[in-house]
Scaffold this active site. Sequence first.
Site, short mmCIF file in Angstrom:
data_model
loop_
_atom_site.label_atom_id
_atom_site.label_comp_id
_atom_site.label_asym_id
_atom_site.label_seq_id
_atom_site.Cartn_x
_atom_site.Cartn_y
_atom_site.Cartn_z
N ASN A 165 90.55 67.76 77.99
CA ASN A 165 91.73 68.54 77.62
C ASN A 165 92.12 68.39 76.15
O ASN A 165 92.82 69.23 75.62
CB ASN A 165 92.93 68.14 78.50
CG ASN A 165 93.08 66.65 78.65
OD1 ASN A 165 92.15 65.97 79.08
ND2 ASN A 165 94.22 66.13 78.30
N GLN A 193 90.91 71.90 83.10
CA GLN A 193 90.78 72.69 81.86
C GLN A 193 89.63 73.68 81.92
O GLN A 193 89.57 74.62 81.12
CB GLN A 193 90.59 71.77 80.65
CG GLN A 193 91.81 70.92 80.30
CD GLN A 193 92.97 71.73 79.73
OE1 GLN A 193 92.80 72.84 79.21
NE2 GLN A 193 94.17 71.19 79.84
N SER A 213 94.47 73.37 88.45
CA SER A 213 95.91 73.55 88.27
C SER A 213 96.22 74.99 87.90
O SER A 213 95.55 75.57 87.03
CB SER A 213 96.38 72.60 87.16
OG SER A 213 97.72 72.86 86.85
N HIS A 215 98.88 76.38 86.31
CA HIS A 215 99.54 76.79 85.06
C HIS A 215 98.63 76.77 83.85
O HIS A 215 99.03 77.16 82.76
CB HIS A 215 100.82 75.97 84.83
CG HIS A 215 100.62 74.54 84.42
ND1 HIS A 215 100.80 74.12 83.13
CD2 HIS A 215 100.27 73.45 85.13
CE1 HIS A 215 100.59 72.80 83.06
NE2 HIS A 215 100.27 72.38 84.27
N THR A 251 106.02 72.39 103.62
CA THR A 251 105.95 73.84 103.77
C THR A 251 105.26 74.45 102.55
O THR A 251 105.60 74.13 101.42
CB THR A 251 107.38 74.41 103.93
OG1 THR A 251 107.97 73.75 105.05
CG2 THR A 251 107.36 75.91 104.17
N CYS A 339 101.08 62.49 73.87
CA CYS A 339 102.17 63.46 73.99
C CYS A 339 103.05 63.15 75.18
O CYS A 339 104.18 63.59 75.27
CB CYS A 339 101.60 64.86 74.13
SG CYS A 339 100.36 64.99 75.39
N1 PLP Z 1 93.73 67.09 84.26
C1 PLP Z 1 93.58 67.65 83.06
C2 PLP Z 1 92.24 67.63 82.41
C3 PLP Z 1 94.67 68.24 82.42
O1 PLP Z 1 94.51 68.79 81.22
C4 PLP Z 1 95.92 68.24 83.06
C5 PLP Z 1 97.11 68.80 82.39
O2 PLP Z 1 97.18 68.85 81.19
C6 PLP Z 1 96.02 67.67 84.33
C7 PLP Z 1 94.91 67.11 84.91
C8 PLP Z 1 97.32 67.67 85.08
O3 PLP Z 1 97.61 68.95 85.56
P1 PLP Z 1 99.12 69.33 85.96
O4 PLP Z 1 99.85 69.56 84.69
O5 PLP Z 1 98.98 70.58 86.78
O6 PLP Z 1 99.66 68.21 86.74
#
Ligand code: PLP
Length: 428
Positions: A165, A193, A213, A215, A251, A339
């Site tokens: 990431n 990612q 994920s 988002h 749920t 961060c």
């Molecule tokens: N794994 C990686 C490689 C990520 O970049 C992130 C979020 O930045 C996560 C896991 C965590 O995902 P979430 O924000 O949906 O908890």
Amino acid sequence: MNITFEERMRESTERPRVYFDHAATTSPRPEVIDAVVETLRDDFGNPSSFYLEGHRAAKLLADSRAKIAACLHVLPEEIFFTSCGTESDNWAIKGAAYARKSKGRHLITTAIEHHAVLHSMEALECEGFDVTYLDVDHRGLLDPEKVREAIRDDTILVSVMMANNEIGTVLPIKEIGTICREAGVLFHSDGVQALGAIPVYPKELNADLMSFSGHKLYAPKGIGLLYKKKGVRINSLIDGGAQEKKQRGGTENVAYAVALAKALEMSMADLEYESKRQTALRDRLIRGVIERIPHTKLNGHAIKRLPNNANFSFEFIEGESILLFLDKFGYACSSGSACTSASLDPSHVLLAIGLPAEIAHGSLRVTLGIDTTEEQIDRFLIDLPLVVERLRLMSPLFADYKRGKLQPLIPEEGSLDLKVEGNYGWPS
Ligand code: PLP
């Protein structure tokens, strides 16, 4: 030059802001927002209820699962909805460890994983599990043979991310998955990612478990996925009702499941086009930054990297101050410091690829998305050199360098790779 800096900063208030932090999160697509609103309005039922509203919600959930499974080339019953990538990582790792602890207590991962993986591993260490953290090379690549060598008789799980990431390096997951399969060890990969950015097919990668994920791929925050290969048994972490085949109580978030299916289908439809388009923009950015800003290094692999990721270190300055100035210039980017904490420690990923702390501190991550344009990149290539130049003028380290008291760590002409072996070449 000073006037230009002030002028550019003033002008920036009149221009639309530029979002360059798509690895942090993405803005949901309009079609995805419509799908959420429609579902919340028309299908609010509980999928477990035995009447029409419940049946309608259950059907939407099943349809979403089937669409997601089709995108990943897996079976619908291999897809589990979670709340986020972090939950999926926790579930895969702790669930596998608890289910297999009678077979052994050794797990293998890498030093550059997301904290969702690293902190899950650390929690298991506190419970008496033994974890091997494999080193990566200076570009973030892991030699699959290191995994083979690290596997022991008591190894129960290997977890290696598909794409990093921070530095965007894409790891050789298929080879690692093959080694794990041959050794009879479960293999989990964090694909958060990677999904939506590059092809991700868990079966082709020989993965038993994969985390995703919503988002990160233009769906809302609050929905994630765990791929669990049919027949693989892991313990539940959330006890409750019989949802998700009795393996994750709670749920179901039907509207967000619908949103994730929609977002994933749209990302898959665009995948080839977007990955080529963003790779071209990324390389225009990388080339422009290295050419225009002296003493600058690209972090991560120059070619084996996510189409949307560029990560730079600028010697003599701090990443946080670059971010503050860029924010005033109208850009949202991310730095190479931790961060997620209030501390300004350099990122564990940048340290793991061997960057000295002072270089890691001056790092900037720029991540592109479906809304990124060439005009935004070209504008950034005017503004970023001004910001770096201004910060260097304020830097005591840069003053020392100018007086000949300090040897630079990054050559003036810049570097794609500090340890260049042969002619590494520009990314094409
Ligand atoms: N794994 C990686 C490689 C990520 O970049 C992130 C979020 O930045 C996560 C896991 C965590 O995902 P979430 O924000 O949906 O908890």
